[in-house]
Design an enzyme around this catalytic site. Structure first.
Site, mmCIF file in Angstrom:
data_model
loop_
_atom_site.group_PDB
_atom_site.id
_atom_site.type_symbol
_atom_site.label_atom_id
_atom_site.label_comp_id
_atom_site.label_asym_id
_atom_site.label_seq_id
_atom_site.Cartn_x
_atom_site.Cartn_y
_atom_site.Cartn_z
ATOM 1 N N HIS A 82 10.285 -5.493 -2.082
ATOM 2 C CA HIS A 82 9.257 -5.349 -2.455
ATOM 3 C C HIS A 82 9.045 -5.207 -4.152
ATOM 4 C CE1 HIS A 82 4.616 -5.072 -1.336
ATOM 5 N NE2 HIS A 82 5.101 -4.166 -1.729
ATOM 6 N N ASP A 161 -1.488 -0.363 9.517
ATOM 7 C CA ASP A 161 -1.791 -0.737 8.628
ATOM 8 C C ASP A 161 -3.167 -1.538 7.963
ATOM 9 O OD1 ASP A 161 -0.458 -0.510 5.525
ATOM 10 O OD2 ASP A 161 -0.931 -2.028 6.136
ATOM 11 N N LYS A 187 5.698 -1.581 7.125
ATOM 12 C CA LYS A 187 5.637 -3.132 7.097
ATOM 13 C C LYS A 187 7.357 -3.968 6.780
ATOM 14 C CE LYS A 187 1.954 -2.958 4.247
ATOM 15 N NZ LYS A 187 0.633 -3.459 3.262
HETATM 16 N N1 URA Z 1 0.246 -2.698 -0.774
HETATM 17 C C1 URA Z 1 0.336 -1.997 1.181
HETATM 18 O O1 URA Z 1 1.137 -2.648 1.131
HETATM 19 N N2 URA Z 1 -0.859 -1.176 0.760
HETATM 20 C C2 URA Z 1 -0.794 -0.565 -0.231
HETATM 21 O O2 URA Z 1 -1.623 0.623 0.435
HETATM 22 C C3 URA Z 1 -1.707 -1.070 -1.582
HETATM 23 C C4 URA Z 1 -0.793 -1.102 -2.148
#
Ligand code: URA
Ligand code: CA
Length: 440
Positions: A82, A161, A187
């Site tokens: 990521h 989320d 995630k």
């Molecule tokens: N990216 C994400 O997935 N969540 C956040 O809170 C900030 C950046």
């Protein structure tokens, strides 16, 4: 249990139990707690922070709020990667075929871009015919057949989320390290990653503007991984200027092909090789990062990584002929060079402004759901540290909307600073964080 009591506890700086956090997130996901109470709780978290234990509990509560992808039928260690966002950040497009060619399965759910940062799914859509939504059985079949499958983030992944993020966005609570860390990690965990490599960007074109905050974010995410049993490591990299030269969807596909062909911008290639070498180590395909780095370099040199990219495109219904002939990608009607108005050394390039210019040319979204121009964007022709002569091109801009050219050109003039004295560019690689802590 009552939401008011949990808000009070957090407001007063008392650690919440796992059970309290689980209850709060579950009740909110089921619409049993109103937005205003969660908004108050988020603001309390913003000011009081969270302990590592609380952050891990929040991560898992969000991860289990929807589907938990099970990739256990796919042999091998699934290592996900990521990046915390950036400009000209084409790393996923390069890394997926590169590490897959080394035998590490790449099972990815990616997002769309918003604001000045791009999203991998938008970039892949620039490939004619490419299917960015795979059914579960197609995802698994592609992974088995070609070691790579990339699909759009499903709404069924960590819905808590999604709901919390929308609320944070309108309550000034996005910029909280435990909230960002748990959001990203929930995630990745729900998408089925066994192990995770994080690319934490630092600089004007990134979420984290300075090294102190970036290090704290990296340490928090690595700590979550450790507490929930998904080994995680982070690489801190500079985002003081666009990482690659291209910013824009079809332009970044072209640049990925260049890197996989052994050409292209050194900094982008270097970050990909470093991230990839750690993915190989976590995936059990290399004993050290140095050995992984050599393996990946060889896969570029012998064209196996490029062949894997073509195989992946075909598997997802796209036209793999773009790998040999990039004129088959969407092409902009208007192409213009932006030339330097003075002579001197390039001492700064605002990645944020370059990203903004690309967005205004049509490459990105100013609001969610906006249509984008896949051919639009910016290709930089200069980097920090080099000399520019008056009239020399600094960048090339691409768009289908002629009325956008003048504004983008002016933004790029502002974004590139030219001085009489040179500067030493900041290092690209700022360090690593793993279970042993921070090291260079
Ligand atoms: N990216 C994400 O997935 N969540 C956040 O809170 C900030 C950046
Ligand atoms: Ca990105």
């Amino acid at each position: 249990m009552r939401a008011t009591d949990i808000i009070t506890k957090k407001r007063d700086g008392i650690e919440l139990s796992d059970h309290e956090i689980e209850w709060l997130i579950k009740s909110y996901t089921n619409n049993e707690i109103p937005d205003y109470q969660i908004a108050a709780w988020l603001m309390a978290v913003f000011f009081q922070g969270m302990t590592d234990k609380e952050t891990a509990a929040l991560t898992m509560a969000m991860a289990v709020s929807g589907d938990m992808v099970d990739l256990s039928q796919i042999p091998g260690i699934k290592v996900d990667k990521h990046s915390t966002g950036g400009v000209g950040d084409t790393t996923t497009l390069v890394l997926a075929p590169l590490v897959a060619a080394a035998g590490v399965p790449v099972a990815k759910m990616s997002g769309r871009g918003l604001g000045f940062t791009g999203g991998t799914i938008d970039k892949l859509e620039a490939i004619p015919g490419f299917k960015t939504t795979l059914e579960r059985h197609e995802f698994i079949a592609n992974l088995q057949a070609c070691t790579i499958a990339i699909t759009g983030q499903s709404a069924a992944i960590a819905p808590a989320d999604g709901k919390l993020y929308s609320l944070r966005d309108v309550t000034a609570t996005v910029e909280s390290i435990p909230l960002i860390a748990s959001s990203i990690m929930s995630k990745k965990i729900a998408s089925g990653a066994d192990k995770i490599v994080l690319d934490v960007k630092v600089g004007n074109g990134a979420f984290m503007k300075n090294q102190t905050d970036a290090l704290r974010l990296a340490e928090t995410m690595v700590g979550i991984g450790q507490l929930v049993g998904r080994e995680t490591m982070a690489v801190l990299t500079s985002m003081e200027q666009p990482l690659g030269r291209a910013v824009g969807n079809s332009l970044e596909i072209k640049e990925a092909i260049k890197i996989l062909s052994g050409q292209g911008e050194r900094t982008l290639k270097e970050v990909c090789l470093i991230l990839g070498s750690h993915m190989l180590v976590l995936g059990g395909k290399a004993s050290t990062p140095e050995a992984g780095y050599c393996q990946l370099t060889a896969l570029i040199d012998n064209k196996q990584a490029l062949a894997k990219f073509g195989e992946f495109i075909t598997a997802q219904g796209g036209d793999a002929a773009i790998v040999q002939d990039d004129t088959k990608l969407p092409q902009a009607c208007f192409i213009q060079e932006v030339s330097s108005l003075s002579q001197g050394y390039v001492t700064a390039i605002s990645a944020a402004q370059i990203g903004y210019a690309a967005m205004r040319l049509g490459a990105g979204r100013e609001y969610k759901g906006q249509a984008i121009d896949l051919s639009a964007g910016v290709v930089m022709q200069c980097r920090i540290g080099q000399v520019l002569h008056c009239g020399q091109p600094m960048a090339t801009i691409y768009t289908n909307d002629k009325s956008r050219l003048a504004e983008a050109s002016a933004t790029i003039q502002q974004a590139v600073r030219i001085d009489t004295q040179p500067v030493v560019p900041l290092p690209l690689l700022l360090g690593f964080v793993d279970k042993n802590g921070f090291h260079k």
